[in-house]
Scaffold this motif. Structure first.
Motif, PDB file in Angstrom:
ATOM      1  N   ASP A 622       7.786  -3.374  -6.361  1.00 40.97           N
ATOM      2  CA  ASP A 622       7.022  -2.594  -7.328  1.00 40.97           C
ATOM      3  C   ASP A 622       7.123  -1.283  -7.198  1.00 40.97           C
ATOM      4  OD1 ASP A 622       5.062  -2.294  -9.380  1.00 40.97           O
ATOM      5  OD2 ASP A 622       3.410  -2.499  -8.036  1.00 40.97           O
ATOM      6  N   ARG A 653       6.604  -7.611  -8.755  1.00 41.84           N
ATOM      7  CA  ARG A 653       5.308  -8.000  -8.544  1.00 41.84           C
ATOM      8  C   ARG A 653       4.500  -6.648  -8.593  1.00 41.84           C
ATOM      9  NH1 ARG A 653       7.444 -12.083  -8.568  1.00 41.84           N
ATOM     10  NH2 ARG A 653       7.165 -14.029  -7.169  1.00 41.84           N
ATOM     11  N   GLY A 655       1.196  -4.470  -8.749  1.00 47.22           N
ATOM     12  CA  GLY A 655      -0.081  -4.388  -7.781  1.00 47.22           C
ATOM     13  C   GLY A 655       0.565  -4.987  -6.355  1.00 47.22           C
ATOM     14  N   LEU A 656       1.846  -5.028  -5.881  1.00 48.81           N
ATOM     15  CA  LEU A 656       2.327  -5.649  -4.636  1.00 48.81           C
ATOM     16  C   LEU A 656       1.769  -4.906  -3.350  1.00 48.81           C
ATOM     17  CD1 LEU A 656       4.308  -7.376  -3.241  1.00 48.81           C
ATOM     18  CD2 LEU A 656       6.113  -5.725  -3.501  1.00 48.81           C
ATOM     19  N   THR A 659      -1.933  -6.251  -2.793  1.00 53.65           N
ATOM     20  CA  THR A 659      -1.757  -7.793  -2.450  1.00 53.65           C
ATOM     21  C   THR A 659      -1.580  -7.843  -0.835  1.00 53.65           C
ATOM     22  OG1 THR A 659      -1.204  -8.282  -4.804  1.00 53.65           O
ATOM     23  CG2 THR A 659      -0.598  -9.732  -2.687  1.00 53.65           C
ATOM     24  N   ARG A 662      -4.522  -6.902   1.188  1.00 45.17           N
ATOM     25  CA  ARG A 662      -5.607  -7.821   1.211  1.00 45.17           C
ATOM     26  C   ARG A 662      -5.217  -9.074   2.430  1.00 45.17           C
ATOM     27  NH1 ARG A 662      -5.423  -7.582  -4.574  1.00 45.17           N
ATOM     28  NH2 ARG A 662      -4.120  -9.414  -4.663  1.00 45.17           N
ATOM     29  N   GLU A 664      -2.579 -10.895   1.901  1.00 49.17           N
ATOM     30  CA  GLU A 664      -1.745 -11.817   1.311  1.00 49.17           C
ATOM     31  C   GLU A 664      -0.235 -11.712   1.403  1.00 49.17           C
ATOM     32  OE1 GLU A 664      -2.851 -12.673  -2.778  1.00 49.17           O
ATOM     33  OE2 GLU A 664      -4.689 -12.140  -2.248  1.00 49.17           O
ATOM     34  N   ARG A 665       0.722 -12.593   1.402  1.00 50.12           N
ATOM     35  CA  ARG A 665       2.085 -12.321   1.872  1.00 50.12           C
ATOM     36  C   ARG A 665       2.823 -13.334   0.511  1.00 50.12           C
ATOM     37  NH1 ARG A 665       5.285 -11.341   6.522  1.00 50.12           N
ATOM     38  NH2 ARG A 665       7.307 -10.211   5.692  1.00 50.12           N
ATOM     39  N   PRO A 666       2.923 -12.669  -0.545  1.00 54.65           N
ATOM     40  CA  PRO A 666       3.583 -13.213  -1.521  1.00 54.65           C
ATOM     41  C   PRO A 666       5.258 -13.399  -1.369  1.00 54.65           C
ATOM     42  CG  PRO A 666       3.306 -10.906  -2.186  1.00 54.65           C
ATOM     43  CD  PRO A 666       2.600 -11.185  -0.860  1.00 54.65           C
TER      44      PRO A 666
END
Length: 671
Positions: A622, A653, A655-656, A659, A662, A664-666
């Motif tokens: 991003d 992505r 807003g990576l 994320t 937070r 999270e691990r996309p």
């Protein structure tokens, strides 16, 4: 923001690898064309070599793994491998197809200044700092023969076209022609300075040497006699090359230029100017149509040999010459020291530049935010420190009183005082409001390297070269206790949260002490370099110990005294209560890591003045519009590199960073 992520290889090899279109972050020492002219390779002080597409100027991959600067690069005759020589004491063979290291030639900690293939690709010869050249088997990396005859370092080597001889150039002002069986054939003695570079003509008839005596000499390879001298007159010659047809000679010099000469007459034909630093390496393509130059300015340039026009600039496209210095207490702002004398503030969550702080006359050495994040203090080589208002960028106050570079600084927990240390052997405690000197703390040594405030603000900790650390009373300026270290000099100090213990760091070892009685509690051993930064997590259960010298960091569990993780880059700080670690490296990125494991979550980059980029190890990205343009992907191995827009659906992505913060691990689509 600092890293050298040439190829950010994903955990699963089936995924495309991110290739960021950026150049080197340090001087370029060596350049070469492939035999078919399709590729170029550059080697740099940033410990990497980069493969480029000659036609487009696009970066194809980065070869990473050397522990010190790359002094030499060359292609294998079949064009399938790149050979690098490094001052880390090794030469390495890299696969162009996979980007991985296939073979290593171990020179046993002796710097490899030059490495080339024999014409048949079966052998490699290296020039070493121990005054020898070594012949190696290119199939298995074994040593075949050592050639000793020079009185100083061997700076450059070159094979004859038929592979039965090679020539070495040395700091002893000579070059030697050898038979591969070990016999010394000729000594080319005609220079009055270091022989820095060497080349053998394609027809095998001539050898060209370049020297610090500001001349290049063309020699008869058979007899060893001088044929012609090319006199630069004013500039040291650092690099030479001969055109494939033997009609042209190319020299690169300390004058920031390359010169093309007529080999038969010695006439200057053309000068190539455009670098901002010394030209350290040159090459001519096999068809004679292109010239490649590498420079201390960190760039390489491809030129039209006939017209002298610039075709491609292989430069760094991201912010360079930066070193991460400090982060605001809320974690939203980071400070990047850029170009030495200015401090640049960035929004950590977006990477966007906020403002530039200009006022120092010499490079900034240290920095720290006030506890409330409203002020930034910077110390520099101009013997002073400056307090800045971070919202306006205005200078609030200057602290002048040292007679040397201000090396380390710290705020008191309440923000009312600052502590500075310098090369003059003193640490000074200042009142922030008035700017008055409250105490001058003197060390016998000429350098007070590191300072720290206790969490309650009642004690100060200072350390100097080769001496014990000293604990001081902040109110009276009186010495309370010293912490002796039997081996090595201390470099850095820190208080453990709670203030009952202190940590001192030196050459590869950190020691935990009881601050109340001076007793040694534990030693953390095994760091590969001298420690230049140590920091506790907010709960005191973990500690970062790192070195800006070797760009290596170790994350320790302070309760069990075990290493959790070792990673490249120097530590900057824990973030958000220790959930994350921010670490940096030479160049223009920072790494966001998991605070518990040290695993890399992403890298953030400052690009130019206003753009930014974030990339994860899995290849997701991003950034601003300008930042996204430097992203490309190496697909399916080999040299198939495509722009990011072709992979946008799977890997972009928005807003990576938010994320990741937070927790999270996309992952890319399909995983």
């Amino acid at each position: 923001m600092p890293a050298q992520p040439g190829n950010i290889e994903p955990p699963q090899s089936k995924r495309p690898a991110v290739v960021l279109q950026q150049g080197h972050s340090a001087p370029v020492n060596s350049v070469a064309f492939s035999s078919d002219g399709q590729y170029m390779v550059t080697g740099s002080n940033d410990k990497t070599a980069i493969l480029w597409d000659t036609e487009t100027g696009n970066k194809l991959c980065t070869f990473e793994g050397h522990l010190d600067k790359i002094a030499s690069v060359a292609f294998s005759p079949d064009g399938k491998h790149v050979l690098t020589g490094s001052t880390d004491g090794t030469a390495a063979l890299w696969s162009i197809e996979s980007g991985t290291r296939d073979l290593q030639f171990d020179a046993e900690d002796v710097s490899v200044n030059s490495a080339v293939f024999s014409p048949d690709g079966k052998r490699v010869v290296t020039g070493l700092d121990d005054r020898t050249a070594v012949l190696w088997n290119a199939q298995d990396g074994s040593k075949t023969r050592t050639f000793a005859g020079h009185a100083r370092y061997v700076e450059a080597v070159a094979f004859s076209p038929n592979g039965d001889r090679f020539v070495t150039a040395s700091e002893d002002h000579s070059a030697i022609v050898w038979n591969v069986d070990g016999k010394q054939l000729h000594t080319l003695a005609g220079h009055s300075g270091w022989v820095s570079s060497i080349a053998w003509s394609a027809d095998g008839k001539h050898i060209l040497t370049g020297s610090w005596d500001k001349s290049a000499i063309l020699w008869d390879a058979e007899s060893g006699n001088t044929v012609r001298t090319f006199d630069e007159e004013k500039q040291i010659i650092l690099a030479v090359a001969i055109s494939p047809d033997g009609n042209l000679v190319l020299t690169g010099s300390a004058g920031k230029a390359a010169i093309l000469w007529d080999a038969a007459t010695g006439e200057r034909l053309r000068t190539f100017t455009g670098h901002d630093g010394n030209v350290t390496s040159v090459d001519i393509s096999a068809d004679g149509k292109r010239i490649l130059t590498g420079s201390e300015d960190g760039s390489a340039i491809v030129w039209n040999a006939e017209s002298g026009d610039r075709i491609h600039g292989l430069e760094r496209r991201m912010a360079a010459d930066g070193e991460l210095a400090s982060f605001a207490p809320d974690g939203n702002r980071l400070q990047l020291i850029a170009h030495g004398i200015t401090a640049v503030l960035h929004d950590f969550k977006t990477g966007k530049k906020l403002r530039t702080l200009e006022g120092h006359r010499t490079p900034i050495k240290s920095s720290a935010y006030s506890p409330d994040g409203k002020h930034l203090l910077t110390g520099a080589g101009d013997k002073g420190a400056i307090l800045w208002d971070v919202e306006t960028g205005e200078k609030v106050r200057e602290f002048q009183g040292h007679d040397g570079d201000v090396w380390s600084i710290a705020f008191s927990p309440d923000g009312q005082h600052v502590l500075t240390s310098a090369y003059d052997g003193t640490a000074i405690l200042w009142d922030v409001e008035s700017g008055n000197n409250r105490h001058t703390l003197k060390h016998p040594s000429s350098l007070v390297h590191s300072v720290a405030y206790s969490p309650d603000g009642k004690r100060l900790l200072t350390v100097s070269e080769g001496e014990p650390a000293i604990l001081w009373d902040a109110e009276t300026g009186m010495k309370l206790r010293t912490f002796a270290v039997p081996e090595g000099s201390i470099g850095v100090v820190a208080f453990q949260p709670g203030g009952s213990n202190i940590l001192t760091g030196s050459w590869g070892t950190a020691t935990l002490w009881d601050a109340s009685n001076g007793n040694q509690l534990h030693s953390f051993e095994g760091h590969p370099h001298r420690l230049t930064l140590i920091e506790f997590s907010p709960d005191g259960k973990r500690a970062l110990m790192g070195s800006s010298i070797g760009r290596a960091t170790v994350l320790w569990d302070t309760e069990s005294q075990r290493q959790i993780r070792t990673f490249n880059g120097y530590p900057v700080s824990f973030l958000e209560g220790g959930r994350f670690i921010l670490s940096g490296d030479a160049g223009s990125s920072i790494q966001l890591r998991d605070g518990a494991t040290g695993d890399e979550l992403c890298r953030l980059f400052a690009i130019g003045e206003d753009d930014w980029l974030i990339v994860t190890p899995e290849g997701l990205y991003d950034g601003s519009e300008g930042g996204r343009k430097v992203v490309s992907y190496r697909v399916g191995g080999g040299t198939n590199v495509v722009p990011a827009e072709k992979m946008e659906q799977s890997y972009h992505r928005p807003g990576l960073l938010a994320t990741l913060l937070r927790g999270e691990r996309p992952m890319p689509e399909g995983d």
